[in-house]
Structure formats: C-alpha cells, structure tokens
Design a protein around this motif. Structure first.
Motif, PDB file in Angstrom:
ATOM      1  N   LYS A 111       0.830  -1.189   0.000  1.00 45.67           N
ATOM      2  CA  LYS A 111       0.000   0.000   0.000  1.00 45.67           C
ATOM      3  C   LYS A 111       0.871   1.248   0.000  1.00 45.67           C
ATOM      4  N   GLN A 112       0.438   2.251  -0.763  1.00 46.22           N
ATOM      5  CA  GLN A 112       1.162   3.515  -0.757  1.00 46.22           C
ATOM      6  C   GLN A 112       0.958   4.244   0.555  1.00 46.22           C
ATOM      7  N   GLU A 113       1.826   5.203   0.790  1.00 46.55           N
ATOM      8  CA  GLU A 113       1.864   5.891   2.083  1.00 46.55           C
ATOM      9  C   GLU A 113       0.572   6.610   2.419  1.00 46.55           C
ATOM     10  N   CYS A 114      -0.066   7.255   1.421  1.00 48.76           N
ATOM     11  CA  CYS A 114      -1.192   8.129   1.753  1.00 48.76           C
ATOM     12  C   CYS A 114      -2.554   7.607   1.299  1.00 48.76           C
ATOM     13  N   HIS A 115      -2.631   6.532   0.548  1.00 49.54           N
ATOM     14  CA  HIS A 115      -3.927   6.015   0.103  1.00 49.54           C
ATOM     15  C   HIS A 115      -4.607   5.199   1.195  1.00 49.54           C
ATOM     16  N   THR A 116      -5.904   5.399   1.355  1.00 50.04           N
ATOM     17  CA  THR A 116      -6.650   4.467   2.213  1.00 50.04           C
ATOM     18  C   THR A 116      -6.839   3.167   1.434  1.00 50.04           C
ATOM     19  N   MET A 117      -6.971   2.092   2.167  1.00 51.02           N
ATOM     20  CA  MET A 117      -7.151   0.797   1.518  1.00 51.02           C
ATOM     21  C   MET A 117      -8.449   0.762   0.725  1.00 51.02           C
ATOM     22  N   GLU A 118      -9.515   1.432   1.247  1.00 52.82           N
ATOM     23  CA  GLU A 118     -10.789   1.454   0.532  1.00 52.82           C
ATOM     24  C   GLU A 118     -10.642   2.131  -0.834  1.00 52.82           C
ATOM     25  N   ALA A 119      -9.879   3.242  -0.869  1.00 49.69           N
ATOM     26  CA  ALA A 119      -9.682   3.952  -2.133  1.00 49.69           C
ATOM     27  C   ALA A 119      -8.902   3.101  -3.130  1.00 49.69           C
ATOM     28  N   VAL A 120      -7.842   2.457  -2.658  1.00 49.45           N
ATOM     29  CA  VAL A 120      -7.027   1.622  -3.542  1.00 49.45           C
ATOM     30  C   VAL A 120      -7.858   0.493  -4.139  1.00 49.45           C
ATOM     31  N   ARG A 121      -8.653  -0.161  -3.299  1.00 43.72           N
ATOM     32  CA  ARG A 121      -9.445  -1.294  -3.779  1.00 43.72           C
ATOM     33  C   ARG A 121     -10.488  -0.858  -4.808  1.00 43.72           C
ATOM     34  N   LEU A 122     -11.094   0.301  -4.593  1.00 48.90           N
ATOM     35  CA  LEU A 122     -12.088   0.790  -5.550  1.00 48.90           C
ATOM     36  C   LEU A 122     -11.444   1.177  -6.875  1.00 48.90           C
ATOM     37  N   VAL A 123     -10.281   1.819  -6.817  1.00 50.36           N
ATOM     38  CA  VAL A 123      -9.573   2.173  -8.049  1.00 50.36           C
ATOM     39  C   VAL A 123      -9.155   0.907  -8.790  1.00 50.36           C
ATOM     40  N   GLU A 124      -8.645  -0.059  -8.056  1.00 52.26           N
ATOM     41  CA  GLU A 124      -8.244  -1.331  -8.658  1.00 52.26           C
ATOM     42  C   GLU A 124      -9.440  -2.028  -9.320  1.00 52.26           C
ATOM     43  N   PHE A 125     -10.572  -2.042  -8.620  1.00 49.96           N
ATOM     44  CA  PHE A 125     -11.775  -2.680  -9.166  1.00 49.96           C
ATOM     45  C   PHE A 125     -12.226  -1.980 -10.442  1.00 49.96           C
ATOM     46  N   ASN A 126     -12.233  -0.646 -10.420  1.00 49.97           N
ATOM     47  CA  ASN A 126     -12.659   0.110 -11.597  1.00 49.97           C
ATOM     48  C   ASN A 126     -11.740  -0.160 -12.777  1.00 49.97           C
ATOM     49  N   LEU A 127     -10.445  -0.185 -12.535  1.00 48.14           N
ATOM     50  CA  LEU A 127      -9.476  -0.425 -13.604  1.00 48.14           C
ATOM     51  C   LEU A 127      -9.680  -1.800 -14.239  1.00 48.14           C
ATOM     52  N   LYS A 128      -9.789  -2.818 -13.418  1.00 43.75           N
ATOM     53  CA  LYS A 128      -9.965  -4.169 -13.956  1.00 43.75           C
ATOM     54  C   LYS A 128     -11.287  -4.298 -14.701  1.00 43.75           C
ATOM     55  N   GLN A 129     -12.317  -3.628 -14.198  1.00 46.12           N
ATOM     56  CA  GLN A 129     -13.615  -3.663 -14.868  1.00 46.12           C
ATOM     57  C   GLN A 129     -13.527  -2.991 -16.239  1.00 46.12           C
ATOM     58  N   VAL A 130     -12.872  -1.841 -16.307  1.00 45.10           N
ATOM     59  CA  VAL A 130     -12.721  -1.106 -17.574  1.00 45.10           C
ATOM     60  C   VAL A 130     -11.967  -1.952 -18.599  1.00 45.10           C
ATOM     61  N   LEU A 131     -10.876  -2.564 -18.191  1.00 46.69           N
ATOM     62  CA  LEU A 131     -10.049  -3.317 -19.141  1.00 46.69           C
ATOM     63  C   LEU A 131     -10.689  -4.638 -19.547  1.00 46.69           C
ATOM     64  N   THR A 132     -11.406  -5.264 -18.623  1.00 43.94           N
ATOM     65  CA  THR A 132     -12.110  -6.493 -18.987  1.00 43.94           C
ATOM     66  C   THR A 132     -13.178  -6.204 -20.026  1.00 43.94           C
ATOM     67  N   LYS A 133     -13.919  -5.112 -19.845  1.00 44.16           N
ATOM     68  CA  LYS A 133     -14.928  -4.723 -20.838  1.00 44.16           C
ATOM     69  C   LYS A 133     -14.280  -4.420 -22.184  1.00 44.16           C
ATOM     70  N   LEU A 134     -13.129  -3.738 -22.157  1.00 52.76           N
ATOM     71  CA  LEU A 134     -12.435  -3.398 -23.402  1.00 52.76           C
ATOM     72  C   LEU A 134     -12.005  -4.651 -24.153  1.00 52.76           C
ATOM     73  N   MET A 135     -11.379  -5.590 -23.464  1.00 53.89           N
ATOM     74  CA  MET A 135     -10.908  -6.804 -24.125  1.00 53.89           C
ATOM     75  C   MET A 135     -12.067  -7.648 -24.637  1.00 53.89           C
ATOM     76  N   THR A 136     -13.141  -7.711 -23.857  1.00 51.87           N
ATOM     77  CA  THR A 136     -14.320  -8.456 -24.303  1.00 51.87           C
ATOM     78  C   THR A 136     -14.917  -7.800 -25.532  1.00 51.87           C
ATOM     79  N   HIS A 137     -14.922  -6.478 -25.562  1.00 53.54           N
ATOM     80  CA  HIS A 137     -15.466  -5.750 -26.708  1.00 53.54           C
ATOM     81  C   HIS A 137     -14.647  -6.026 -27.967  1.00 53.54           C
ATOM     82  N   ILE A 138     -13.319  -6.132 -27.816  1.00 54.20           N
ATOM     83  CA  ILE A 138     -12.456  -6.347 -28.976  1.00 54.20           C
ATOM     84  C   ILE A 138     -12.470  -7.802 -29.421  1.00 54.20           C
TER      85      ILE A 138
END
Length: 453
Positions: free
Chosen positions: A229-256
């Motif tokens: 974990k980075q010094e200043c990120h809350t764990m909740e924020a990191v997990r939500l950003v991670e979830f959003n990123l994986k969701q975006v890329l999974t949709k992109l690859m499925t679309h292609i």
C-alpha cells in the motif's frame, strides 16, 4: 505504462549510430483533444561538419550518449497508428470508439480525450524523472534506449506524456504513439512499436458516490508505505480504483475479442510499491499477456498538480493486440508496403472481422556467425542493433546458439544464428551472403569482436 514494462540487457553502441548530421524534415504536432495529425516522414541524411542531429524541426547536439541510428530515424514520422485502414489504426480506432461510447462526462460528451500526434522526441526528464524512475534504475540504460543525447531521446513508452497531460488539467485521456527500444530480434519484437496509454483520475466524490455510506470514506490517510500500500492512500480507495481499472479493461478486451473471453490478472509490483498488474487473456486456447496496468503512484499525481485525486493507468501494445486479433504472424509485416498485405484490412467499418491471409510463404535462409567477445563491455543488444541496421527487415530472427569460454585464455565466444526471410519475395543466397559478410565486417569494426568466420 512505464512502471510495468521490463527493460533488458546492457550494451554500448558506437560508429554505426548517426552520421555527423542527420536531417529529418517534419513538423511536430501537439494535441489538446482528439487529434490525428501525423509527423511527415520525409527523411534525408547528410554529413556536414557540425556534430548535431536535426529531427522534427529541432537541432540536438550529439554527445557520448547519442546512439540512435539512421535506420531507426527513418521510422520516425511514419505513424502507422494514424494510417487509415492499417491494422494498427483499426485497433486504435476500436479502442477509441469503445471509450467514447461507454464513458461519458456530465454533458454527454466523451470523458476521455485522445492524443495520437504527440512528438516521439521527449526529454529524459519526461521519459524517466517525471515517472519517479530512480536514477540508477536499469530501464534508463542507454543500452536499452535510443538517445539523441544525454537530455533527449526517442520515447521508450507513451507514459512519457503522463505528467504533462495531467499537469494540463486532464483527468481522463488516451495517448497513442510510436515508441522505441533496443531489443531482441524475433517475430514479436521490433525496435519501433506502438503503445496506447490510458489514465483516469478520481476525486473523492467520483470514487465514493455510488458506495453505500461512502460519504464517510476518504482518499488519503496518514501512515507509512508498505509493500502492499502507498503511504497516503486508504485501503478502501485503492481497492475501488483497482476494481474500476480491472472492470474497464475487462470490458475493453471483451469488446475487442468477443464474449466468453477468459481474463486473468498477474500481480506485478515492479518497480514501485503501488498495486500493479499484468492482464492475460485466453484466446483460441492460449494465454497471452496483452497489457500492464496499476494504481498510479500518488507522488506523480501530486507533482503534476492533482493533489486531491488518485487514479489508475494502463499501457497496451497495439501490435500485440493486432497480431492476436488478426492472426498476423510476424511483427515486421506492420511495416510492409505490399498491397497484398494492406488491402486485407480495408473494409466498410472498423469492426469488420478480418483474418490475415498469409502471403506466399517464402523460404528462410540461415547463416551462422561466431566471434570472440572483446571484453565485459559487450552486450547482445549492440549486436542486434548492428544486424538490424545492416539487414533491416530481411532479418526475421537472431538466436544465440552457443556461448563458449576457452578453458585456458578465458575468452568467451558467441555463436548466433541469423534467419533471413523477406516477407514479400524469395531471397537469393548471393544477396544474403553479401549482407551476412557486411555484418561480419561491421561486427569486427564496430564492436571490436574477433571473428571466427
């Protein structure tokens, strides 16, 4: 994405680099939103007295770091990703359309802006320092990059534009362009390839607005950096950003690639401590890595002026996606001017299903080369660059067959197998012999090896 691309090998290049002066006429382009302007590819070389490189309208003095070759500079400004109906253009346009359609701002306009005409000449500060890559990091070595001089280089990744675009006030963007790296020689590696960078930043409201009781959550906290974990990120924020990123890329690859695509994620904490991943897809029964991504280093975001936001970034190779999607077997084909190749990708729309039909399979010609290494300063990337400079796209593959250390003299010998194959015609042994002989002579002259020819 800069943080995830592995750079390899150590080398030193000398005389086969630029002549005392090389001119490349062209005008750099700059984008504020979606742009398809290309840098002209008109290329001319001359050898006057001044020790400079003129590239895209600017002059760069050469120094002990200058190692870019005329062969590489001849590729600058080709911008295959902006060439209509080219397979790299098709992939770029498919990704753009997906992001334009599925990610909209408050006023219904596309959330992501696209920059595909940024100059490939960047400063070392842009390519490394702005991304917090340490001074002693292996990715900075001149043996793995193409430097104009100590301060300027051909970008090694589209991440070189991250800081500038965030600093200009952008929260969501795609940056596309040609990137340059000294590397091995085979059917999936080429010293010039094309990347797409994606970045998305979130404010506290944007990240937590859809979360139940999200008003009590925060982006940052006091604490210490750990391996997870980075010094200043809350764990909740990191997990939500991670979830959003994986969701975006999974949709992109499925679309292609279509529904039913299997996706898996591989943790990759390299070289920083932010959560980062490599994405692999299962296409036609084979698992293949297609991109790298991760939660952005907060110090980078802060330094660019977005202190109240956190975000993610990804980097994908257009050639990798196009080779998988269209079943293109050799990365050299993307540079082909053969109409039999190019016409296969002309269609009524960018989503037309295309399966590359191989050109006549011309036979390879194989020649080996052996030599004693000069000293510990020798590196394979030196030899690979020399082979590409002389043989160009006639070189399909170079493989280190054997490494031998003499028991008495302790001298080390390398034996390489060079596979010659023209993608559009049959080569003759006579023309290959002339090229091979030129490689032998240049290796002795430029790299200081002792031939065993």
């Amino acid at each position: 994405m800069a943080m995830l691309w592995k750079f390899m090998r150590v080398a030193k290049y000398s005389k086969t680099a630029l002549s005392p002066k090389v001119k490349v006429r062209g005008i750099p382009t700059h984008s504020r939103h979606s742009s398809s302007k290309s840098v002209p590819s008109d290329f001319a070389a001359s050898v006057p007295c001044s020790n400079t490189v003129e590239l895209l309208g600017k002059s760069y003095p050469q120094d002990d770091y200058s190692n870019v070759t005329e062969k590489i500079l001849s590729k600058v400004g080709k911008n295959l990703h902006n060439r209509k109906h080219h397979p790299l253009w098709l992939i770029k346009e498919q990704v753009k359309e997906h992001f334009y359609k599925h990610y909209l701002g408050r006023r219904g306009t596309p959330l992501f802006s696209v920059y595909d005409g940024l100059s490939p000449v960047v400063t070392v500060q842009q390519n490394f320092d702005s991304l917090l890559i340490p001074q002693n990091h292996a990715s900075r070595r001149k043996e793995d990059n193409y430097y104009l001089n100590r301060d300027h280089m051909l970008r090694a990744h589209t991440s070189a534009h991250q800081w500038d675009l965030i600093h200009s006030g952008l929260d969501a963007f795609l940056a596309v362009g040609d990137v340059y790296r000294r590397d091995t020689i085979d059917n999936t590696h080429y010293p010039v390839f094309h990347q797409m960078e994606g970045v998305r930043l979130f404010s506290c409201h944007e990240l937590f607005s859809s979360i139940k009781d999200g008003e009590g959550l925060q982006l940052f906290e006091q604490g210490h950096r750990t391996a997870h974990k980075q010094e200043c990120h809350t764990m909740e924020a990191v997990r939500l950003v991670e979830f959003n990123l994986k969701q975006v890329l999974t949709k992109l690859m499925t679309h292609i690639f279509g529904d039913g695509l299997q996706v898996r994620w591989v943790d990759c904490y390299f070289p920083f401590t932010h959560p980062s991943f490599e994405m692999e897809i299962n296409f036609q029964g084979e698992w293949m890595e297609v991109l790298g991504c991760g939660v952005m280093e907060q110090q980078l975001v802060n330094s660019a002026g977005a202190q109240d936001k956190i975000g993610w970034a990804f980097g994908l190779g257009l050639e990798r996606l196009a080779m998988i999607l269209y079943d293109i077997p050799d990365i050299r084909l993307f540079w082909s001017e053969d109409e039999r190749f190019l016409k296969q990708f002309i269609g009524p729309h960018i989503w037309q299903k295309i399966k590359f039909q191989p050109l006549s399979r011309y036979p390879p010609l194989i020649n080996d080369i052996s030599f004693w290494l000069p000293s510990e300063t020798y590196c394979q990337n030196d030899f690979y660059d020399l082979v590409r400079t002389i043989g160009g796209d006639l070189i399909e593959k170079v493989v280190l067959l054997d490494e031998f250390a003499h028991p008495k003299t302790k001298k080390v010998s390398h034996c390489y197998r060079i596979v010659y194959r023209h993608p559009e015609r049959t080569l003759t042994q006579d023309e290959v012999h002339r090229i091979h002989q030129a490689i032998e002579e240049s290796a002795v002259r430029e790299l200081g090896v002792e031939g065993r020819f």
